[in-house]
Design an enzyme around this catalytic site. Structure first.
Site: not given
Ligand code: BG6
Length: 480
Positions: A46, A87, A142, A171-172, A176, A210, A229, A234, A328
């Protein structure tokens, strides 16, 4: 036909993910000469910026989030960037965006790192401007919905414009290195596969802990919670990689076919097999931190911690419990998989007063990247008072085993795969939907039982009930 994109359109180009991950990853790839020479990156969001304004914005992000030793050719990278304000909710502007991307020669990759509510209007806009035509592919960050129904809506909208072969759901965790290494550990070694089943494995634990709290994600996180989340995506992907049958090859179809079978074999987890929690004020690393409700500024029923027991109902995993835990504000940041083997069927040392302990394999995903196998060994001595056995670790630290290679962030791999069109490390629609189906059933159970999270002190391992959840099966969480 596969192609390497020479245009990358980045939606959400001024967002948090773009600053922390996407721009640094792309710049790092560029430094290493891995981006296609002609690749141009068009950022869009934006904010009313022009190309130069965006380059300055990107420079600041790179200076903040990129290690100095990887910033080498930053100026050249910045030259690849252009910007088009947009937008996303109105059709106006998409044609200008298309003009800015100007087709390129090979094709376009689009990356949506925006709120999920913008996915549908964005697809409409892209179609309107002809940006879905040809061989364009799309990457989706996501969250893909908040339950099965909304995820299907998003998937349907995307499918109306792109075939599955051109949809890249991120899915990151799959980007890894240590997560990919799980496949190498399982399928490039003869040692583990013969014993990788219910006959030899007693249980599996997956922990994603975390230390961070809500951070700046109030709007998103409170509507999501730990189950959606972290577990929905993950952790279930990690579970699928641990449990899947050997794919016939390392390609997108074979790997994802095997993962989805596992996800579909998940038995419904009962409310009594889950524990939820929400952190209250406490201390992490000796520093006082506020409670979730204080950070949020109101009361909430959102869980910031969840522990649960899962079962994969198939031949290989019959009766093997999988304990999953994420939260968390836990005492340390650690992601690991613990495979607990069964004890030897009969101990020949029992008559000498020695006890065996079952072998254990710990796969450290982060921050320590290691593989640790605990083995029983005889303690040195003449054994005049009996034999003494002790568990000793065989520990391989990945960074030591591969010195001279640098660690890449997950998005480097994923962005490069998106640009080059390799879907192996992306999540297929049927996987996402199987994941949601299982998660929805848990949430329905919570709603029916009016389950509210218990509180836990920040800096602890969650509510004590989480310890009890495992202990009633005679299992202790691996916390050392
Ligand atoms: C994200 C979540 O997908 O992954 C976050 O939305 C989380 O809440 C994060 O902190 C954790 O990723 P990583 O790579 O730091 O383990």
């Amino acid at each position: 036909m596969n192609f390497t994109a020479d245009r990358l359109i980045l939606f959400g180009a001024t967002g948090d993910l773009a600053q922390r991950m996407l721009l640094p990853s792309l710049c790092a790839l560029d430094n290493d000469g891995l981006l296609p020479q002609d690749l141009r990156i068009v950022g869009t969001a934006r904010s009313e910026l022009d190309d130069n304004g965006y380059r300055q914005f990107a420079r600041k992000a790179l200076e903040t989030y990129m290690p100095t030793d990887r910033r080498g050719k930053m100026a050249e990278f910045l030259n690849r960037l252009t910007y088009q304000p947009l937008d996303a909710t109105t059709l106006e502007g998409y044609r200008e965006l298309a003009a800015k991307a100007d087709g390129g020669k090979t094709g376009t990759a689009i990356f949506l790192s925006t709120a999920p509510s913008l996915f549908e209007p964005t697809i409409t806009g892209l179609r309107h401007a002809g940006l879905t035509e040809g061989n364009a592919r799309i990457g989706l960050e996501k969250p893909l919905g908040t339950n099965l129904a909304t995820s299907c809506e998003i998937n349907d909208a995307v499918a109306s414009a792109f075939p599955e072969s051109r949809i890249f759901r991120i899915d990151h965790y799959l980007g890894k290195e240590t997560v990919q290494n799980l496949l190498a550990l399982r399928f490039a070694n003869i040692l583990f596969e013969p014993i990788w089943n219910a006959n030899y494995i007693e249980h599996v634990q997956i922990t994603v802990a975390e230390t961070v709290g809500l951070e700046s994600r109030v709007g998103y996180y409170d509507g999501s919670g730990a189950l959606r989340d972290m577990v929905q995506n993950h952790m279930l992907q990690l579970l699928a990689l641990v449990c899947m049958e050997p794919p016939t090859s390392f390609d997108a179809t074979a790997v994802r076919d095997e993962k989805v079978k596992v996800l579909r074999a998940l038995r419904k987890t009962e409310v009594t097999e889950t524990v939820t929690g929400q952190y209250r004020a406490g201390a992490i690393d000796g520093k006082a931190v506020p409670g979730y409700d204080e950070e949020l500024g109101k009361d909430s029923d959102t869980e910031t911690f969840v522990a649960l027991r899962a079962h994969v109902d198939n031949w290989r995993w019959k009766s093997v419990p999988f304990y999953l835990r994420t939260g968390k504000r836990l005492p340390k940041r650690i992601t690991e998989i613990v495979v607990q083997f069964r004890d030897v069927p009969y101990s020949i040392f029992a008559n000498r007063g020695a006890h065996t302990k079952p072998n254990r394999l710990v796969i450290g995903i982060q921050p320590r990247e290691n593989i640790q196998l605990s083995l029983m060994a005889k303690m040195p001595g003449l054994d005049r008072e009996g034999i003494r056995l002790r568990r000793v670790p065989l520990d391989i630290a990945m960074p030591d085993a591969f010195t001279g290679t640098h660690r890449r962030i997950a998005y480097e791999r994923l962005l490069l795969d998106l640009i080059e069109g390799d879907q192996t490390l992306f999540v297929r629609r049927d996987e996402v939907e199987a994941q949601w189906e299982w998660i929805d059933a848990i949430r329905a159970g919570w709603a029916e039982a009016s389950r509210a999270p218990r509180t836990y002190t920040a800096g602890s391992w969650g509510p004590t009930a989480a310890i009890a959840l495992a202990e009633r099966d005679g299992v202790s969480w691996h916390d050392d």
